[in-house]
Design a protein around this motif. Structure first.
Motif, PDB file in Angstrom:
ATOM      1  N   GLY A  85     -50.002  80.183  29.354  1.00  0.00           N
ATOM      2  CA  GLY A  85     -49.768  80.446  27.936  1.00  0.00           C
ATOM      3  C   GLY A  85     -48.598  79.693  27.343  1.00  0.00           C
ATOM      4  O   GLY A  85     -48.269  79.859  26.175  1.00  0.00           O
ATOM      5  N   SER A  86     -47.932  78.846  28.139  1.00  0.00           N
ATOM      6  CA  SER A  86     -46.743  78.165  27.631  1.00  0.00           C
ATOM      7  C   SER A  86     -47.071  76.922  26.817  1.00  0.00           C
ATOM      8  O   SER A  86     -46.230  76.448  26.065  1.00  0.00           O
ATOM      9  N   MET A  87     -48.244  76.394  26.965  1.00  0.00           N
ATOM     10  CA  MET A  87     -48.614  75.214  26.198  1.00  0.00           C
ATOM     11  C   MET A  87     -48.888  75.650  24.753  1.00  0.00           C
ATOM     12  O   MET A  87     -49.640  76.582  24.505  1.00  0.00           O
ATOM     13  N   ILE A  88     -48.236  74.991  23.817  1.00  0.00           N
ATOM     14  CA  ILE A  88     -48.351  75.367  22.412  1.00  0.00           C
ATOM     15  C   ILE A  88     -49.730  74.979  21.893  1.00  0.00           C
ATOM     16  O   ILE A  88     -50.187  73.852  22.072  1.00  0.00           O
ATOM     17  N   THR A  89     -50.398  75.940  21.272  1.00  0.00           N
ATOM     18  CA  THR A  89     -51.688  75.667  20.642  1.00  0.00           C
ATOM     19  C   THR A  89     -51.578  76.076  19.175  1.00  0.00           C
ATOM     20  O   THR A  89     -50.783  76.932  18.809  1.00  0.00           O
ATOM     21  N   LYS A  90     -52.385  75.481  18.355  1.00  0.00           N
ATOM     22  CA  LYS A  90     -52.346  75.750  16.922  1.00  0.00           C
ATOM     23  C   LYS A  90     -53.765  76.012  16.462  1.00  0.00           C
ATOM     24  O   LYS A  90     -54.643  75.185  16.655  1.00  0.00           O
ATOM     25  N   LEU A 144     -36.659  76.583  31.896  1.00  0.00           N
ATOM     26  CA  LEU A 144     -37.241  76.896  30.590  1.00  0.00           C
ATOM     27  C   LEU A 144     -37.036  75.777  29.574  1.00  0.00           C
ATOM     28  O   LEU A 144     -37.632  75.788  28.511  1.00  0.00           O
ATOM     29  N   GLY A 145     -36.175  74.823  29.875  1.00  0.00           N
ATOM     30  CA  GLY A 145     -35.935  73.712  28.964  1.00  0.00           C
ATOM     31  C   GLY A 145     -34.602  73.821  28.258  1.00  0.00           C
ATOM     32  O   GLY A 145     -33.813  74.734  28.497  1.00  0.00           O
ATOM     33  N   ASP A 146     -34.341  72.885  27.372  1.00  0.00           N
ATOM     34  CA  ASP A 146     -33.110  72.822  26.594  1.00  0.00           C
ATOM     35  C   ASP A 146     -33.436  73.256  25.162  1.00  0.00           C
ATOM     36  O   ASP A 146     -34.369  72.742  24.558  1.00  0.00           O
ATOM     37  N   PHE A 147     -32.668  74.177  24.634  1.00  0.00           N
ATOM     38  CA  PHE A 147     -32.928  74.702  23.288  1.00  0.00           C
ATOM     39  C   PHE A 147     -31.835  74.262  22.332  1.00  0.00           C
ATOM     40  O   PHE A 147     -31.306  75.043  21.553  1.00  0.00           O
ATOM     41  N   SER A 148     -31.496  72.977  22.402  1.00  0.00           N
ATOM     42  CA  SER A 148     -30.519  72.399  21.488  1.00  0.00           C
ATOM     43  C   SER A 148     -31.092  71.085  20.962  1.00  0.00           C
ATOM     44  O   SER A 148     -32.121  70.609  21.424  1.00  0.00           O
ATOM     45  N   PHE A 149     -30.412  70.529  19.989  1.00  0.00           N
ATOM     46  CA  PHE A 149     -30.814  69.228  19.466  1.00  0.00           C
ATOM     47  C   PHE A 149     -29.564  68.413  19.213  1.00  0.00           C
ATOM     48  O   PHE A 149     -28.455  68.945  19.203  1.00  0.00           O
ATOM     49  N   ARG A 150     -29.746  67.114  19.045  1.00  0.00           N
ATOM     50  CA  ARG A 150     -28.631  66.217  18.796  1.00  0.00           C
ATOM     51  C   ARG A 150     -28.841  65.477  17.483  1.00  0.00           C
ATOM     52  O   ARG A 150     -29.952  65.090  17.154  1.00  0.00           O
ATOM     53  N   ARG A 151     -27.743  65.286  16.787  1.00  0.00           N
ATOM     54  CA  ARG A 151     -27.735  64.424  15.607  1.00  0.00           C
ATOM     55  C   ARG A 151     -27.444  63.004  16.088  1.00  0.00           C
ATOM     56  O   ARG A 151     -26.526  62.789  16.858  1.00  0.00           O
ATOM     57  N   GLY A 159     -38.578  67.867  24.148  1.00  0.00           N
ATOM     58  CA  GLY A 159     -39.784  68.590  23.802  1.00  0.00           C
ATOM     59  C   GLY A 159     -40.245  69.589  24.850  1.00  0.00           C
ATOM     60  O   GLY A 159     -40.918  70.558  24.537  1.00  0.00           O
ATOM     61  N   TYR A 160     -39.873  69.378  26.091  1.00  0.00           N
ATOM     62  CA  TYR A 160     -40.277  70.290  27.166  1.00  0.00           C
ATOM     63  C   TYR A 160     -39.540  71.609  27.027  1.00  0.00           C
ATOM     64  O   TYR A 160     -38.305  71.650  26.962  1.00  0.00           O
ATOM     65  N   ASN A 161     -40.279  72.689  26.958  1.00  0.00           N
ATOM     66  CA  ASN A 161     -39.696  74.033  27.010  1.00  0.00           C
ATOM     67  C   ASN A 161     -40.802  75.011  27.337  1.00  0.00           C
ATOM     68  O   ASN A 161     -41.969  74.753  27.103  1.00  0.00           O
ATOM     69  N   MET A 162     -40.413  76.131  27.882  1.00  0.00           N
ATOM     70  CA  MET A 162     -41.388  77.136  28.316  1.00  0.00           C
ATOM     71  C   MET A 162     -41.276  78.420  27.508  1.00  0.00           C
ATOM     72  O   MET A 162     -41.748  79.459  27.929  1.00  0.00           O
ATOM     73  N   ASP A 163     -40.620  78.375  26.364  1.00  0.00           N
ATOM     74  CA  ASP A 163     -40.466  79.554  25.517  1.00  0.00           C
ATOM     75  C   ASP A 163     -40.658  79.118  24.062  1.00  0.00           C
ATOM     76  O   ASP A 163     -39.687  78.881  23.341  1.00  0.00           O
ATOM     77  N   PRO A 164     -41.919  78.996  23.620  1.00  0.00           N
ATOM     78  CA  PRO A 164     -42.196  78.485  22.276  1.00  0.00           C
ATOM     79  C   PRO A 164     -41.546  79.295  21.155  1.00  0.00           C
ATOM     80  O   PRO A 164     -41.097  78.721  20.163  1.00  0.00           O
ATOM     81  N   GLU A 165     -41.466  80.608  21.299  1.00  0.00           N
ATOM     82  CA  GLU A 165     -40.847  81.425  20.246  1.00  0.00           C
ATOM     83  C   GLU A 165     -39.364  81.104  20.117  1.00  0.00           C
ATOM     84  O   GLU A 165     -38.838  80.966  19.014  1.00  0.00           O
ATOM     85  N   ARG A 166     -38.688  81.005  21.263  1.00  0.00           N
ATOM     86  CA  ARG A 166     -37.255  80.660  21.235  1.00  0.00           C
ATOM     87  C   ARG A 166     -37.065  79.252  20.685  1.00  0.00           C
ATOM     88  O   ARG A 166     -36.150  78.996  19.902  1.00  0.00           O
ATOM     89  N   PHE A 167     -37.940  78.331  21.077  1.00  0.00           N
ATOM     90  CA  PHE A 167     -37.861  76.959  20.576  1.00  0.00           C
ATOM     91  C   PHE A 167     -37.970  76.938  19.050  1.00  0.00           C
ATOM     92  O   PHE A 167     -37.195  76.295  18.368  1.00  0.00           O
ATOM     93  N   GLU A 168     -38.944  77.672  18.539  1.00  0.00           N
ATOM     94  CA  GLU A 168     -39.139  77.704  17.085  1.00  0.00           C
ATOM     95  C   GLU A 168     -37.916  78.285  16.378  1.00  0.00           C
ATOM     96  O   GLU A 168     -37.479  77.774  15.355  1.00  0.00           O
ATOM     97  N   ALA A 169     -37.345  79.358  16.943  1.00  0.00           N
ATOM     98  CA  ALA A 169     -36.220  80.046  16.304  1.00  0.00           C
ATOM     99  C   ALA A 169     -34.903  79.272  16.418  1.00  0.00           C
ATOM    100  O   ALA A 169     -33.993  79.508  15.624  1.00  0.00           O
ATOM    101  N   THR A 170     -34.801  78.379  17.377  1.00  0.00           N
ATOM    102  CA  THR A 170     -33.540  77.657  17.559  1.00  0.00           C
ATOM    103  C   THR A 170     -33.673  76.195  17.138  1.00  0.00           C
ATOM    104  O   THR A 170     -33.159  75.802  16.091  1.00  0.00           O
TER     105      THR A 170
END
Length: 181
Positions: free
Chosen positions: A39-44, A84-91, A147-158
């Protein structure tokens, strides 16, 4: 000549180009991910239509956003080992050039991008388009994340919400160009 050298006892071996050896991405990786993290693969299931440009592209400010894991060499590295991946981004400043940047990513082969960053993060091509007047210009910063992460909800929120807010409120972009890795 190359064929003769292969059979010669006096050959000098040149280093193997990692793009040719295919050593970075192991076979069966996606199947393993799906088995370990169901269920970790994001589907739309619903799609939002693309927005129409409010003004011509030649008058628009463009912001580049990529999941390639690129950042300035002087920046804190991204977390590539967390399961679970990295939940940060860089400018990434929009005036950055290839020698300023590093790809901090282990989940995909980036040998070609190590040679030319524009393969996955087309910052220099966008700089060229701005100089030619094809686009109105670039925002002060571009954005990159892993882009790799295993928690789509956390990814979206962060990550997703943080970048969206920055692009809209800080960078005031007219257009966001998404470049997946």
């Amino acid at each position: 000549m190359a064929a003769a050298n292969l059979h010669s006892s006096k050959t000098t071996e040149s280093p193997v180009d990692p793009r040719e050896s295919g050593t970075q991405l192991r076979p069966g990786l996606w199947q393993t991910i799906n088995e370990r993290y169901p269920g970790s693969m994001i589907t739309k299931s619903e799609f939002i239509p693309l927005a129409r440009l409010a003004k011509p592209l030649k008058d628009s400010t463009v912001c580049l956003i990529s999941s390639c894991g690129v950042h300035l060499k002087r920046d804190r590295p991204m977390e590539v080992a967390h399961p679970l991946g990295d939940f940060s981004f860089r400018r990434v400043p929009s005036d950055a050039r290839q020698p300023d940047l590093v790809i901090h990513q282990l989940k995909y082969p980036h040998d070609d991008a190590d040679v030319d960053i524009n393969v996955i993060f087309p910052i220099e091509r966008l700089q060229d388009l701005a100089a030619e007047g094809v686009i109105g210009g670039l925002t002060n910063n571009c954005f990159s994340f892993i882009g790799y992460n295993m928690d789509p909800e956390r990814f979206e929120a962060t990550v997703a919400e943080g970048i969206a807010r920055a692009v809209d409120e800080e960078e005031r972009a007219d257009v966001a160009l998404l470049a997946p890795a």
